[in-house]
Motif scaffolding. Structure first.
Motif, PDB file in Angstrom:
ATOM      1  N   ILE A  41      -6.578   2.044  11.199  1.00  0.00           N
ATOM      2  CA  ILE A  41      -6.538   0.748  11.875  1.00  0.00           C
ATOM      3  C   ILE A  41      -7.956   0.346  12.296  1.00  0.00           C
ATOM      4  N   LYS A  42      -8.171  -0.955  12.455  1.00  0.00           N
ATOM      5  CA  LYS A  42      -9.489  -1.454  12.859  1.00  0.00           C
ATOM      6  C   LYS A  42      -9.615  -1.512  14.376  1.00  0.00           C
ATOM      7  N   ASP A  43      -8.584  -2.036  15.034  1.00  0.00           N
ATOM      8  CA  ASP A  43      -8.562  -2.148  16.487  1.00  0.00           C
ATOM      9  C   ASP A  43      -7.234  -1.615  17.012  1.00  0.00           C
ATOM     10  N   TYR A  44      -7.231  -1.253  18.290  1.00  0.00           N
ATOM     11  CA  TYR A  44      -5.995  -0.774  18.903  1.00  0.00           C
ATOM     12  C   TYR A  44      -5.021  -1.917  19.178  1.00  0.00           C
ATOM     13  N   GLY A  45      -5.546  -3.118  19.373  1.00  0.00           N
ATOM     14  CA  GLY A  45      -4.695  -4.264  19.655  1.00  0.00           C
ATOM     15  C   GLY A  45      -5.483  -5.547  19.526  1.00  0.00           C
ATOM     16  N   ASN A  46      -4.903  -6.639  19.998  1.00  0.00           N
ATOM     17  CA  ASN A  46      -5.582  -7.936  19.939  1.00  0.00           C
ATOM     18  C   ASN A  46      -5.406  -8.734  21.228  1.00  0.00           C
ATOM     19  N   ILE A  47      -5.193  -8.022  22.331  1.00  0.00           N
ATOM     20  CA  ILE A  47      -4.980  -8.699  23.599  1.00  0.00           C
ATOM     21  C   ILE A  47      -6.235  -9.437  24.066  1.00  0.00           C
ATOM     22  N   MET A  48      -7.408  -8.972  23.608  1.00  0.00           N
ATOM     23  CA  MET A  48      -8.672  -9.648  23.891  1.00  0.00           C
ATOM     24  C   MET A  48      -9.282 -10.104  22.571  1.00  0.00           C
ATOM     25  N   PRO A  49      -9.048 -11.346  22.167  1.00  0.00           N
ATOM     26  CA  PRO A  49      -9.564 -11.838  20.883  1.00  0.00           C
ATOM     27  C   PRO A  49     -11.062 -11.593  20.733  1.00  0.00           C
ATOM     28  N   GLY A  50     -11.439 -11.013  19.624  1.00  0.00           N
ATOM     29  CA  GLY A  50     -12.843 -10.718  19.374  1.00  0.00           C
ATOM     30  C   GLY A  50     -13.269  -9.352  19.879  1.00  0.00           C
ATOM     31  N   HIS A  51     -12.441  -8.746  20.729  1.00  0.00           N
ATOM     32  CA  HIS A  51     -12.770  -7.432  21.291  1.00  0.00           C
ATOM     33  C   HIS A  51     -11.757  -6.364  20.898  1.00  0.00           C
ATOM     34  N   GLY A  52     -10.503  -6.774  20.707  1.00  0.00           N
ATOM     35  CA  GLY A  52      -9.465  -5.812  20.374  1.00  0.00           C
ATOM     36  C   GLY A  52      -8.482  -5.634  21.507  1.00  0.00           C
ATOM     37  N   GLY A  53      -8.026  -4.397  21.665  1.00  0.00           N
ATOM     38  CA  GLY A  53      -7.037  -4.103  22.684  1.00  0.00           C
ATOM     39  C   GLY A  53      -7.632  -3.472  23.932  1.00  0.00           C
ATOM     40  N   VAL A  54      -6.750  -3.049  24.811  1.00  0.00           N
ATOM     41  CA  VAL A  54      -7.183  -2.394  26.055  1.00  0.00           C
ATOM     42  C   VAL A  54      -8.016  -1.157  25.751  1.00  0.00           C
ATOM     43  N   MET A  55      -7.565  -0.337  24.806  1.00  0.00           N
ATOM     44  CA  MET A  55      -8.291   0.892  24.509  1.00  0.00           C
ATOM     45  C   MET A  55      -9.589   0.646  23.760  1.00  0.00           C
ATOM     46  N   ASP A  56      -9.737  -0.532  23.146  1.00  0.00           N
ATOM     47  CA  ASP A  56     -11.016  -0.868  22.528  1.00  0.00           C
ATOM     48  C   ASP A  56     -12.059  -1.180  23.592  1.00  0.00           C
ATOM     49  N   ARG A  57     -11.616  -1.563  24.775  1.00  0.00           N
ATOM     50  CA  ARG A  57     -12.531  -1.874  25.878  1.00  0.00           C
ATOM     51  C   ARG A  57     -12.702  -0.692  26.829  1.00  0.00           C
ATOM     52  N   PHE A  58     -11.682   0.136  26.939  1.00  0.00           N
ATOM     53  CA  PHE A  58     -11.731   1.220  27.927  1.00  0.00           C
ATOM     54  C   PHE A  58     -11.911   2.597  27.295  1.00  0.00           C
ATOM     55  N   ASP A  59     -12.167   2.651  25.986  1.00  0.00           N
ATOM     56  CA  ASP A  59     -12.304   3.954  25.338  1.00  0.00           C
ATOM     57  C   ASP A  59     -13.449   4.775  25.932  1.00  0.00           C
ATOM     58  N   SER A  60     -14.593   4.133  26.181  1.00  0.00           N
ATOM     59  CA  SER A  60     -15.735   4.837  26.780  1.00  0.00           C
ATOM     60  C   SER A  60     -15.461   5.205  28.225  1.00  0.00           C
ATOM     61  N   TRP A  61     -14.821   4.307  28.945  1.00  0.00           N
ATOM     62  CA  TRP A  61     -14.557   4.505  30.372  1.00  0.00           C
ATOM     63  C   TRP A  61     -13.603   5.672  30.613  1.00  0.00           C
ATOM     64  N   ILE A  62     -12.718   5.939  29.654  1.00  0.00           N
ATOM     65  CA  ILE A  62     -11.717   7.003  29.799  1.00  0.00           C
ATOM     66  C   ILE A  62     -12.373   8.356  30.055  1.00  0.00           C
ATOM     67  N   PHE A  63     -13.570   8.572  29.520  1.00  0.00           N
ATOM     68  CA  PHE A  63     -14.264   9.839  29.746  1.00  0.00           C
ATOM     69  C   PHE A  63     -15.241   9.750  30.922  1.00  0.00           C
ATOM     70  N   VAL A  64     -15.775   8.564  31.161  1.00  0.00           N
ATOM     71  CA  VAL A  64     -16.734   8.397  32.251  1.00  0.00           C
ATOM     72  C   VAL A  64     -16.052   8.480  33.615  1.00  0.00           C
ATOM     73  N   ALA A  65     -14.909   7.818  33.765  1.00  0.00           N
ATOM     74  CA  ALA A  65     -14.241   7.704  35.067  1.00  0.00           C
ATOM     75  C   ALA A  65     -13.901   9.050  35.704  1.00  0.00           C
ATOM     76  N   PRO A  66     -13.201   9.950  35.007  1.00  0.00           N
ATOM     77  CA  PRO A  66     -12.896  11.240  35.647  1.00  0.00           C
ATOM     78  C   PRO A  66     -14.134  12.079  35.924  1.00  0.00           C
ATOM     79  N   LEU A  67     -15.117  12.005  35.016  1.00  0.00           N
ATOM     80  CA  LEU A  67     -16.354  12.745  35.231  1.00  0.00           C
ATOM     81  C   LEU A  67     -17.055  12.262  36.492  1.00  0.00           C
ATOM     82  N   LEU A  68     -17.151  10.949  36.657  1.00  0.00           N
ATOM     83  CA  LEU A  68     -17.802  10.382  37.836  1.00  0.00           C
ATOM     84  C   LEU A  68     -17.036  10.728  39.111  1.00  0.00           C
ATOM     85  N   TYR A  69     -15.717  10.633  39.057  1.00  0.00           N
ATOM     86  CA  TYR A  69     -14.901  10.908  40.245  1.00  0.00           C
ATOM     87  C   TYR A  69     -15.075  12.354  40.709  1.00  0.00           C
ATOM     88  N   ILE A  70     -14.995  13.290  39.770  1.00  0.00           N
ATOM     89  CA  ILE A  70     -15.139  14.708  40.122  1.00  0.00           C
ATOM     90  C   ILE A  70     -16.561  15.005  40.584  1.00  0.00           C
TER      91      ILE A  70
END
Length: 271
Positions: free
Chosen positions: A233-262
């Motif tokens: 697949i090219k994108d996880y979704g199309n909820i944000m036209p031109g950007h893709g889905g939620v996971m296309d925007r939060f894929d990087s944050w998924i690893f940053v957030a827990p690391l920063l919190y801990i």
């Protein structure tokens, strides 16, 4: 490009609304909604979207994991995961000709872990408002600005491919520029925020974290890319036209957030 800009502007407005109502149920609803959409995108990516009952079960448990403060060592968490896994395995037993073990394992993992990362936004409310807003802002900047700086660095200076088989457009020069730009901007953001809010900063802790956080952002992006590539697949979704889905925007944050919190628990950035 126009579509991407408009879509990003709308997204930033919605983000601003959620941050403004951070200490209200609005955040809980936003976290639950993000988790539900992310789980839907993972189920769709795995090719299991036609199995409506399976998708519904994944979304229900995903939302539960995102909105309830589960302790990973508690009995209730183990029970919830056991029930979730049991239901998926029952579905596999009854529909083993169409369902695959690997895909069941994938949706179990993503439906359990990703919503928990989104729930970290709820945990930030444990801090006083200025520190809370700073940590949320820092996590988003570390993840998203890295991508922006990497794009422009790669566009103007990129020559050597970083991971051509996983993400053909990413370059080594882009990654270096992304990390460097991310660090500089986050330092400026911290300086301005601490000056306005009159907060003390642990600059040593921050300076050690930022390059690690920036690399974690790239790692998250590559992990999301390899999943998309293997599922075709090219994108996880199309909820944000031109950007893709939620996971296309939060894929990087998924690893940053827990690391920063801990990290902030043991080596606080600001106070």
């Amino acid at each position: 490009m126009k579509t991407r800009i408009i879509s990003a502007a709308v997204g930033l407005v919605l983000l601003g609304v959620v941050i403004y109502f951070f200490n209200t149920p609005v955040l809980d609803v936003a976290v639950a909604l993000l988790s539900a959409i992310a789980v839907h995108e993972f189920v769709h990516a795995s090719g299991l979207s036609e199995h409506r009952m399976l998708e519904a079960v994944c979304i229900i448990f995903g939302v539960a994991f995102s909105t309830v403060y589960f302790n990973i060592f508690s009995g209730i968490t183990f029970l919830a995961e056991f029930i979730f896994a049991g239901i998926l395995m029952i579905m596999l037993l009854f529909d083993h000709k169409e369902l695959e073990v690997g895909k069941i394992a994938f949706v179990f993992m993503t439906s359990s872990l990703v919503p928990r990362v989104f729930s970290i936004l709820l945990l930030y409310r444990e801090y006083e408002s200025p520190v809370c807003y700073y940590l949320v802002g820092l996590s988003l900047c570390t993840a998203w600005l890295n991508d922006i700086f990497a794009y422009f660095s790669g566009y103007f200076f990129g020559k050597k491919k970083l991971c051509p088989e996983i993400s053909p457009k990413k370059t080594v020069e882009g990654a270096i520029g992304g990390v460097a730009g991310d660090i500089v901007f986050c330092l400026l953001f911290t300086y301005a925020f601490s000056a306005v809010m009159q907060l003390s900063v642990n600059w040593i802790s921050l300076c050690i974290f930022l390059p690690i956080g920036a690399v974690a952002s790239i790692f998250g992006d590559l992990c999301a890319s390899i999943i998309k590539r293997q599922f075709g697949i090219k994108d996880y979704g199309n909820i944000m036209p031109g950007h893709g889905g939620v996971m296309d925007r939060f894929d990087s944050w998924i690893f940053v957030a827990p690391l920063l919190y801990i990290w902030n628990i043991y080596l606080p950035f600001i106070g």
